[in-house]
Design an enzyme around this catalytic site. Structure first.
Site, PDB file in Angstrom:
ATOM      1  N   GLU A   1       1.474 -13.876 -83.449  1.00 34.39           N
ATOM      2  CA  GLU A   1       1.147 -12.505 -83.908  1.00 34.39           C
ATOM      3  C   GLU A   1       1.284 -12.410 -85.429  1.00 34.39           C
ATOM      4  O   GLU A   1       1.865 -11.460 -85.956  1.00 34.39           O
ATOM      5  CB  GLU A   1       2.070 -11.493 -83.223  1.00 34.39           C
ATOM      6  CG  GLU A   1       2.012 -11.542 -81.712  1.00 34.39           C
ATOM      7  CD  GLU A   1       2.893 -10.500 -81.008  1.00 34.39           C
ATOM      8  OE1 GLU A   1       3.338  -9.545 -81.669  1.00 34.39           O
ATOM      9  OE2 GLU A   1       3.129 -10.665 -79.813  1.00 34.39           O
TER      10      GLU A   1
ATOM     11  N   GLU B   1       9.717 -10.989 -75.639  1.00 34.60           N
ATOM     12  CA  GLU B   1      10.824 -10.309 -76.324  1.00 34.60           C
ATOM     13  C   GLU B   1      12.033 -10.042 -75.425  1.00 34.60           C
ATOM     14  O   GLU B   1      12.591  -8.945 -75.440  1.00 34.60           O
ATOM     15  CB  GLU B   1      10.309  -9.009 -76.949  1.00 34.60           C
ATOM     16  CG  GLU B   1       9.167  -9.261 -77.923  1.00 34.60           C
ATOM     17  CD  GLU B   1       8.488  -7.975 -78.432  1.00 34.60           C
ATOM     18  OE1 GLU B   1       8.944  -6.882 -78.107  1.00 34.60           O
ATOM     19  OE2 GLU B   1       7.494  -8.112 -79.180  1.00 34.60           O
TER      20      GLU B   1
END
Ligand code: 9MR
Length: 415
Positions: free
Chosen positions: A314, A206
């Site tokens: 995810e 991220e």
């Protein structure tokens, strides 16, 4: 030609004999799907998609150690574990390899490997492909990592060891060299410990900024203290620690065209510098109102242009609660998917969304090597109020599970 309609479980019989054979295969697969509703069913995601991609799940500490308690009873944890073994051939630590948990204190004695070791042992015993998550992240990183070694007394409250996880650290900062050294030590120690066992790592997580196109990188402490090359350095250190590991860059929101362009900018720049990056992780935390074939097809098509394998890392789909009962003409269709029961509107929408994205995964199978769900079932999901997974809190397959399995059958029918 599609043999199945949008409704999972409904097969139109084909006309030619070639298609008839394939149609029978698809029908057999779909018949197997209906038995999938039993918890002991032999129908497993890992088998159905074995020629496409690995299918995995994030697991938590209770699953890795086999100990219930707290929110989930021992009995339920054992059922979660049984389901995990039956359905998945890949696992990721949902939390226990994050810096905050595996390396809470500074120094060689500051590591806490117990839970991560348990997960690696669990995966090894069960022949599962192990993914490590995650080495460098703006979140869940203890303050000491970013802190200067000799903070002046007036800032003692923000000094190392006072809790807090990186994002909010405001005390005196480490120098670039100091932080690079800590990063190197962390990566070498953690990756080195599981070398040859953990096959793939989320090296940087991220790092892309949200919002408009102005900023490519998130304004994290990693960026502020080290500069943009913190990403290249992290990959370099991980490669040194385990030259055979598959090193991923992992991020969310890659369904958003602006964010995809940032990903392309970042990864091309890393590739031009010769940085050892081997796969792109797209988290795919989706919402039922927008998730589907078109969105995923577009996103994967863009990511694939980078020429790297894609790991869906995810996956979950937040689904609206309180769906209405199907009525009238919907009853027959509903009954088919639930062996007589009715499918709620929310379950139906979730099933359609999952069918669409799996159709996209299958279409891009040349690039998609792994699909990891972010949790074993709805009850243990970080988004549990959105019932986002294929199995409910009792580990029963939901209509979305049938829909996903049916996509493999549909593909068998068109080839
Ligand atoms: O599912 C994870 C949850 O249990 C943790 O509390 C949280 C903070 O560590 O992280 C969740 O997982 C995140 C993942 O590590 C990175 N991408 C976003 C995930 C959902 O927040």
């Amino acid at each position: 030609m599609h043999l199945a309609t949008n409704h999972p479980g409904h097969v139109k019989m084909p006309t030619s004999s070639h298609n008839l054979r394939l149609g029978l295969f698809a029908a057999m697969l779909l018949a197997a799907v209906s038995t999938a509703r039993s918890a002991d069913s032999p129908v497993a995601l890992k088998n159905v998609f074995k020629d496409h991609f690995q299918v995995g799940t994030a697991i938590n500490r209770s699953h890795a150690t086999g100990t219930g308690g707290g929110r989930r009873s021992q009995e339920r944890i054992e059922k979660d574990i049984a389901l995990t073994k039956r359905q998945f051939n890949q696992i990721t630590a949902e939390n226990d390899m994050k810096w905050q948990l595996i390396h809470p204190r500074e120094g060689a004695e500051g590591y806490d490997f117990g839970p991560a070791d348990a997960l690696v042992e669990f995966g090894g015993k069960n022949g599962m492909y192990l993914v490590g998550h995650t080495l460098v992240w703006h979140s869940q990183t203890p303050n000491w990592v970013f802190a200067g070694t000799i903070p002046p007394p007036e800032t003692a409250d923000a000094a190392p060891g006072r809790g807090g996880f990186g994002r909010g650290y405001t005390g005196p900062r480490a120098s670039r060299e100091e932080l690079l050294e800590r990063m190197r030590d962390h990566i070498h120690t953690v990756v080195g410990r599981y070398k040859g066992k953990v096959k793939s790592w989320d090296v940087v997580n991220e790092a892309l900024a949200d919002g408009g196109p102005e900023n490519v990188l998130r304004n994290s402490l990693w960026l502020q203290i080290i500069g943009p090359d913190f990403i290249a350095k992290a990959f370099q250190y991980a490669h040194e620690a385990d030259p055979d590991a598959i090193l991923r860059y992992n991020d969310y929101g890659l369904e958003n065209p602006v964010k995809i362009q940032k990903l392309v900018t970042l990864i091309k720049s890393l590739q031009e510098q010769g940085v050892p990056i081997h796969a792109i992780g797209t988290q795919a935390h989706l919402n039922v109102s927008t998730a589907g074939f078109e969105q995923m097809d577009r996103s994967l098509g863009e990511v694939a242009k980078l020429g790297l394998p894609i790991h869906v890392t995810e996956l979950d789909i937040n689904s609206a609660q309180g769906g209405q009962r199907g009525t009238g003409a919907d009853i027959a269709a509903n009954a088919q998917a639930t062996q007589g029961g009715l499918v709620s509107e929310a379950d139906r929408k979730l099933a359609d969304a999952y069918a669409g994205i799996f159709r996209a995964f299958i279409k891009h199978r040349e690039w998609v090597e792994m699909v990891t769900f972010w949790g074993v079932n709805d009850a243990v999901s970080w988004r549990r109020s959105g019932s986002p997974l294929l199995f409910d809190g009792e580990n029963q397959p939901k209509p979305a599970f049938d829909a996903v399995i049916a996509e493999a059958g549909r593909e068998a029918g068109v080839k």
